[in-house]
Structure formats: C-alpha cells, structure tokens
Design an enzyme around this catalytic site. Structure first.
Site, PDB file in Angstrom:
ATOM      1  N   LEU A 112       4.096  10.040   7.708  1.00 14.04           N
ATOM      2  CA  LEU A 112       2.772  10.433   7.375  1.00 14.04           C
ATOM      3  C   LEU A 112       1.728  11.138   8.018  1.00 14.04           C
ATOM      4  O   LEU A 112       1.792  11.534   8.962  1.00 14.04           O
ATOM      5  CB  LEU A 112       1.690   8.474   7.884  1.00 14.04           C
ATOM      6  N   GLU A 145      -5.093   9.899   7.071  1.00 11.55           N
ATOM      7  CA  GLU A 145      -6.636  10.444   6.238  1.00 11.55           C
ATOM      8  C   GLU A 145      -7.124  10.503   6.871  1.00 11.55           C
ATOM      9  O   GLU A 145      -8.378  11.405   6.804  1.00 11.55           O
ATOM     10  CB  GLU A 145      -6.602   9.138   5.439  1.00 11.55           C
ATOM     11  N   GLN A 173       1.031  -0.897  -0.270  1.00 14.14           N
ATOM     12  CA  GLN A 173       0.249  -0.171  -0.037  1.00 14.14           C
ATOM     13  C   GLN A 173       0.705   1.351  -0.395  1.00 14.14           C
ATOM     14  O   GLN A 173       1.970   1.526   0.489  1.00 14.14           O
ATOM     15  CB  GLN A 173      -1.209  -0.305   1.093  1.00 14.14           C
ATOM     16  N   ARG A 218      -7.095   4.225  -0.606  1.00 12.64           N
ATOM     17  CA  ARG A 218      -6.271   4.945  -0.847  1.00 12.64           C
ATOM     18  C   ARG A 218      -5.187   4.473  -1.973  1.00 12.64           C
ATOM     19  O   ARG A 218      -4.386   4.982  -2.425  1.00 12.64           O
ATOM     20  CB  ARG A 218      -5.451   3.521   0.256  1.00 12.64           C
ATOM     21  N   HIS A 246       0.320   5.250   0.631  1.00 17.23           N
ATOM     22  CA  HIS A 246      -0.705   5.971   1.129  1.00 17.23           C
ATOM     23  C   HIS A 246      -0.832   7.189   0.557  1.00 17.23           C
ATOM     24  O   HIS A 246       0.542   7.356   0.277  1.00 17.23           O
ATOM     25  CB  HIS A 246      -0.349   6.430   3.122  1.00 17.23           C
TER      26      HIS A 246
END
Lengths: 591, 236
Positions: free
Chosen positions: A253, A256, A241, A287, A243
């Site tokens: 990060l 979200e 994944q 995502r 992001h």
C-alpha cells in the site's frame, strides 16, 4: 500421533484477535469482567499495525467540521448501502475515541497550535460534498502502528490476559448461545477450549484470497468461515475494496494520504485523468471511483510502462521536506519495493485488493445479528464482532479511507462494553456443548495423521489468481460463473489435501492449510453474492450491469453454508433510519 | 532460464532432531526485487512444507520476521535476495531459544519490554473533552523512538545482551526513552529507578551493533546515552 491434550480455560469475556478492534474491546471489557484475548500473532504484529494514513474524526482542528458532514460522506461513500444508525453512531463518537487515544499516549503528529494534525483524504468533504476537508487524524504515515502499539501498551498497563499465537479452530455454541472457541496452541501444539460468557470476533479481513493485495499473511478471514461453519450468516462479502495505489508488481500500500497531501495520478500522456472522472475533488474521490478510473485508463491503452499496466503517482512536487516529515513510511516503501526515490520520481501503482467491506453481520452495538427481509434483526446470545471481520455495516459497498481505524475504535469500544455487560448479567457460564470442539479437533487430527496427496501451496496459488481475474475490479456473469466452477474444483482438491509437517511445535504447514480451508469457504460466499447481485454498487462493479439498481438491490446480502459446503443467499434491508438526524436518501454519486 | 540462488536454511525440529542442521534449497528468482521472505515462502509452498518461520505484514512494519541472514540481523520481508552473497545463510535470531527452525522464543525479550513500564504514565489528568496539547517540536523528540516494531533485531545482535541474561537490552531501553522523552509522560522517575542498574542502561558498552541491526534505522545506542544522562542529571 498419540492423544493431543485438551485444556479448558474459563473467562467471562473472550476476544478473538488482537488488532485495533480486539485490543480496544479488551480495554473496555477488562474494566468490569475477567477478559482474555487470544491472537494468532503477538498483538503488535496484527494487521492494524500496517495502517498508514490516519483515523477520521470531525475534530475541526484545521478547519470547521461537523460529524453530520462526516456521516453524509460515509453514507455516500458506501453507495447508500451503509446502515445509517451505525454510521451516525460512528461519526458522532469519532472525536471522543480519537481524543481517548491521545490521552492513552498515542504519538499523533501535531499542528503548530499543539492540536492533533489532520489531513485531507479521499471522499471526506465539507458541507455535503462541496470540497475536500482535513478530517483524517494522523501520526505521520504510521497511524496504525502508533495506534496498535498504544492500545497494547494500555493492555499491558491494565493487565489484560493474552494467549498469543493461538489459532481459533471452532466457534462453540450451546442452547443458542455462543460459549467460546476451540483453539490450537501454535508454538507448542495442543487443543485449548476457551469457555466464555461472551465472545467477540475481531479476526480481521479476508483479502489474502486475492493475489495482488496490500494485506498481511494472516488476513485469511478465519472468523468468517468459523461463523459460516457454525451455521451463522456472513454479510455483503461481494464488496471487496481495491485500493487505487498499490505498488506495481507487489501490491503493497501507498497511502491515500499521499494524494491528501497534494500528490496526484498521471496516465502515460502525463494527464491528470481523475478530473474527467471526478470533476470536483479529482484524485480525492472515493477509492472505488479512483480504482475503476485507473483500470479504465489502462483498458483504454493509457497505462504507463512497456505493457501499459500501471499508473504513475506523482508527489515530488510537494517537496522532500514535507515527504520526509509526513510520509516517511511511504518514502521507505517506495524505495524498498519499487526502487523509486519518491522525492524525485513518481511511484508506479496499480489498484490492489485492500479491504473487506463484508463480514459477520452486527447491529450498532457490535452484537452479531440474525434476520432477513421478513424477520427483524435479533442478536445471537453471547456473540459479538467488530472491525474488518464485522459488517455493522458502516462501510456498505465501499469504505472511505481512514474510516477503518475509526470503525475499529468505535465498535471495539462499544462491543467491549456491551459484551462485558452481557457477561456480568449471566450468573453462570452457559455450559459447553457435549463433546465440545469435536469438529475442530477432527480437522486438525485428520491433517496430522492423514496423507493426502494435494498441497496447500498449489491450491492457494490457483485460488488467489482466479479470484483476482474473475472476481476483481470488474466482474461479469461469465467470469463469476467460471469462478464458481473453479471453486468447486478447488474445494474437491482440498478434500484430498495433506501436510508435510506432522509435528506439534510451530506447525506452519498445519496453520496455512487450515487457513486455506477458511479461504475456500468464504470465497464461495463472495462469488455467489457477486453473481446474484445484478447491479454495480460501490466496489462491486458488473460490466454487464453497470448501473446501481436501488429498486431491486438496495439490500444487504446474507450468505449461509450448509454441512456439505453449499452456499445459500438471503437478504436483509438497509437500516435507513439514523438515530437523531433525517435519513440520507440514495442519490446519484458524483465526486 | 530462470536464475536460481541457494538458500542454506537452519533447521531444527525439537520432536525429531537431536541437533540443528542446515538444509540447502534452490530458490527461483521469478521477478526482480524478490525478498528473502518471498524465497522462504517459495520453499514452503513448493518444496518443503515442513519449514517454519514467522511472518505477517511482509513490508517491514509488524516485526515478525527478524532473522539472521548472512550473519546480520534483518527483516526477511524487506531484504532483497539480489543484494545478498550466495549461499544465503538463513538462521534464527541469535541468543534466543529455538522453538522450531527459524522460530525463536520471545518470552525473555517481551519480559524485558514489560519491565520498563512501556506505557504512558501520567499524574495530571488530561483535559476532559479535548486532546492534550503538544508542540510539533516536542512531538519531534519522539521521531526515531516511537517507530520501534519489537522485532528484536537490535537486542539479539548485542554482545552484552548475549553475555548478560539480565540485561534489559537496546529494544527495552529505547522504549523506556520513548516514554521519558514524551512531554506528556510523568513516569521518568519510576522508569529511571529501574534503568539505573548494572543490568539496565549501564550494561550498554556502546558496541553499536543495535544501530547497525535496526531495520527501521532507529538508534537505540543514542537513546541509551540519553537515559544515562537523565540518570546523572537526576542525581545532581
């Protein structure tokens, strides 16, 4: 170097890894059997601590919700590669495990009526995709920290045994049973054999193999390689994944939850481009969809900045008060890493490697399983896996945000209970194999005594840069074939690797070099799986095969490795039958 | 020409060295915004693989890389190199036994954390099928307390902690107040019993180094003041 002592410890249940999954399993197993946890770091330093946005559960605290909607969203999010029995179990158990966390003392944020606060998150909808729903339970934007500390506190209260700063070197098997691990005492040096009736791997994900990533240094997927080296398969590693919102330049990060609270993405024209890619939920699509949309905008010259290589995440319009109350950690990260006061200016972001959907194959009981298209799944005796290290598979080809903290709670709990029952059913430990841990001991001794000219730093640099370039958001036969060749060369170089530090006490050189060996092993499985899979599904996007192909590829990849490091692929069917509700058949995926 | 800065790093290998020493390294500033941890990694990966330190999340939330940098305790991963004076002197956290180089033994620090019963204590059973309720106002009382990452920057900056080997220290005391301040907790009495001791809250002399040192902008001194007030309220 003289002889390094080998100490043997005996426990009923052994858990490797002290993140959320490991600690939740430990709490459960320790209720009935002698349980020990070994961890590479002190438990509260495990990567769960960095989770931000929340944990999904259909509590209906803000608006009516239903676990079946959650289940549908998870299956759709997985691009129909998720196993529906495990997904049903997870979504049904979600309210229970979240409420347990509150009872343990987790400091959730609260709604006016005193209930647990819930926010919107990507891919979570009401009524089978109609509109976004508040399902993600949060402690501001520090949910993972609050969760991990709470779990560790409960372990302290319940006197769980910990071996902190121990690094697993080899999975020990005998007579078809997993009987424990060989580990290295990082602080003092020395080999330790942990002999157990049941062993659970909660060793985390494999994302450090990408250069731009949101992950901790320790997320080097060691558990996967230990399984591969023991002759066991790993599943769906090609699904990595990315992001959407990593801080530009560093990859850290930005949750979200920012978009869940009303933030949105802008291209260089100031356009909310997500409306073109996901007409119903815009920025709250799942995502893989958002990351690809961002990458596409940049490919088409609509990225921001002088190089056109980032997108802007705007949230100042939601107000400084709300930002400081619900997203204080984000404010800090943006300020420290991007020099941006996000109450006033947008944050520059790019997709960042974030989560491993693949892992050690398990069934819904967290039992590690063997099986393929012909042979039904069958558990490996005494071996369990949970969390990001495992592949149940509840995330299939793409995980929904806030389903990872849920995954670790549900399968930590289920796995802990299951392993304890198994351990209790065995009157005696299955004996250790002859010469236990020989390979792991040799691996360490060769590094400590050897004098190889190659260094881990240079090999790792090339590995993570090329994995990002050739096996990233977009892949083609050409890039993947190139990467296969690069990995072959890097593995050759790694055979000549040496370490500068020859000491026993806190030898970080040794640990990082061992980790690099793990990363090289499973990277081959990522690339081989990606090369073979001639379709695009979830996070795996092939420019040369842009469509999902359910006829040929609606199946899980299994990779095994032989003694000389060659990867072999096999496949197994997706478990399409849920426990109590009808199957959700694959449909076109539009947000 | 890439700009370089000098790191002067505390080195000690218990198997080789009779005493610690400082070794200088040149770190290249290859991009703006590099952190001290990036510098240490550059040293390890490109110049000297023997250097040892702890690190994990590299964003200030796991608490692994608390170090003494230019005389002040901070987290290496969120400290900008460009904001520091040269040479950048990197030492282990003060007052803790050194295992190797920048790695210290946290045993005593954790033992003090365990002493304050760092977990929710309840006597009233929670509702069986839903969460306990807590008002947003009551939950707000935990802000500034629950965010502690156990990095030990505070305790190891405290002269009272250096001087008195039995002093619980600001981190453990902050943790104690995090639970006592929680409206769901019913363990205040047993905790205050432990804390009402010359090595407990009363050893704090409000030097305030802990407040200065905390990389999460928490205020252990204030938490300790609240503990002292609670002890006195309990008496009368």
């Amino acid at each position: 170097m003289g002889d390094i002592p080998v100490t043997v410890h005996k426990h009923d249940a052994l858990i490797v890894g002290a993140g959320g999954a490991g600690l939740r399993a430990a709490l459960e197993a320790s209720k009935s059997v002698n349980t020990a946890v070994i961890s590479q770091v002190f438990p509260t330093r495990s990567h769960t601590v960095a989770a931000q946005g929340g944990v999904a559960a259909s509590l209906s605290n803000v608006e009516p919700d239903d676990w079946v909607w959650h289940m549908f969203d998870t299956i759709k999010g997985s691009d129909y590669l998720g196993d529906q029995d495990a997904i049903e179990l997870m979504c049904r158990m979600a309210p229970e495990v979240v409420i347990e966390l509150e009872h343990m003392g987790m400091p959730f944020s609260r709604l006016q009526d005193g209930k647990i606060f819930q926010r919107r998150f990507g891919g979570h909808t009401k009524n089978f995709g109609k509109e976004a729903i508040c399902r993600t339970c949060a402690a501001a934007d520090r949910t993972g920290h609050a969760m991990l500390h709470t779990l560790y506190e409960q372990c302290v209260k319940n006197h769980v045994i910990f071996y902190n700063e121990f690094f697993a070197l080899e999975l020990l098997m005998n007579e078809g049973h997993v009987v424990g691990v060989l580990a290295w005492d990082i602080a003092n040096g020395g080999f330790h054999i942990f002999h157990a009736k049941a062993t659970l791997f909660a060793t985390g994900g494999y994302i450090r193999v990408y250069k731009t990533n949101s992950n901790a240094h320790i997320n080097t997927g060691d558990g996967l390689s230990l399984s591969l080296r023991a002759g066991l398969p790993v599943e769906d590693l090609e699904f990595v994944q990315f992001h959407p919102t990593g801080i530009y330049g560093v990859g850290n990060l930005i949750t979200e939850g920012v978009r869940g609270e009303g933030g949105y993405l802008l291209n260089k024209d100031g356009e909310r481009f997500m409306k073109r890619y996901a007409p119903t939920v815009w920025d709250l699509a799942s995502r893989d969809v958002v990351s690809r949309a961002m990458a596409e905008e940049m490919r088409q010259g609509r990225g921001c900045g002088p190089k056109g290589d980032y997108i802007l995440l705007k949230l100042d319009h939601i107000g400084a008060d709300l930002i400081h109350e619900r997203l204080p950690g984000i404010w800090e990260l943006a300020y420290v890493f991007a020099h941006v006061d996000c109450t006033k200016e947008p944050i520059p972001v790019t997709p960042t490697a974030h989560y491993s959907m693949g892992g050690i194959p398990t069934n819904r009981f967290a039992e590690v399983v063997l099986g393929n298209m012909e042979k039904p799944e069958e558990p490996v005796k005494g071996f369990y896996a949970a969390g990001e290290a495992a592949c149940a598979s509840v995330h299939g080809a793409n995980r929904l945000g806030s389903n990872s903290l849920l995954d670790i709670m549900v399968f930590g709990k289920v796995g802990g209970k299951r392993m304890a029952e198994f351990a209790a059913s065995l009157p005696e430990h299955v004996p250790l194999p002859e010469n236990p841990g020989r390979k792991g001991i040799e691996e360490v001794k060769n590094l400590l005594n050897g004098n190889g000219p190659e260094r881990m730093g240079a090999i790792w640099d090339e590995l993570k840069e090329t994995m990002e370039f050739n096996c990233g958001v977009f892949r083609t036969e050409e890039t993947l074939t190139t990467q296969r060749g690069i990995l072959k060369k890097l593995c050759e170089r790694f055979k000549k690797v040496g370490i500068a530090d020859k000491g026993l006490a806190f030898n970080l050189d040794l640990i990082e070099t061992l980790e690099l060996g793990h990363m090289l092993d499973f990277s081959k499985a990522i690339v081989e799986g990606a090369l073979a899979r001639q379709e695009s599904r979830g996070a795996h996007y092939r420019d040369d095969y842009p469509n999902r192909d359910d006829v040929n590829w609606h199946k899980h990849t299994l990779a095994t490795m032989d003694e000389d490091g060659t990867i072999y692929l096999d496949y197994k069917p997706v478990r399409m039958k849920p426990l109590t509700v009808p199957t959700f058949e694959p449909k076109e995926r539009v947000y | 020409m890439v700009k370089t800065v000098t790191f002067s790093v505390f080195r000690y290998d218990p198997e080789k060295d009779t005493r610690p020493y400082y070794k200088d390294y040149r770190v290249e500033l290859r991009r703006p915004g590099m952190m001290v941890l990036d510098g240490l990694n550059q040293i390890r990966w490109e110049q000297d693989g023997t250097l040892a330190f702890r690190r994990s999340c590299r964003e200030g939330v796991c608490g692994s890389d608390g170090l003494n940098i230019n005389g002040v305790n901070m987290l290496a991963c969120i400290t900008h190199i460009e904001e520091l004076k040269e040479p950048i002197v990197v030492q282990p956290l003060p007052s803790m036994p050194v295992i190797k180089d920048l790695v210290v033994d946290f045993t005593d620090f954790y033992a003090k954390y365990y002493l304050v019963k760092p977990y929710l204590i309840t006597k009233t059973p929670p509702p069986s099928d839903r969460e306990r309720l807590q008002s947003p106002e009551d939950r707000k009382k935990l802000d500034g307390l629950y965010e502690c990452i156990l990095c030990a920057c505070c305790s190891t900056s405290c002269p009272s902690f250096w001087a008195d080997p039995n002093y619980l220290g600001p981190a453990a005391l902050l943790k104690a107040w995090r639970f006592i301040a929680d409206t769901r907790d019913e363990g205040a009495d047993e905790r205050l019993e432990i804390i009402n001791d010359r090595d407990g809250a009363w050893r704090c002399h409000t030097i305030l180094n802990c407040v200065e040192a905390c990389p999460k902008q928490l205020n252990p001194t204030e938490a300790i003041a609240e503990l002292k007030k609670a002890i006195i309220h309990r008496k009368f």
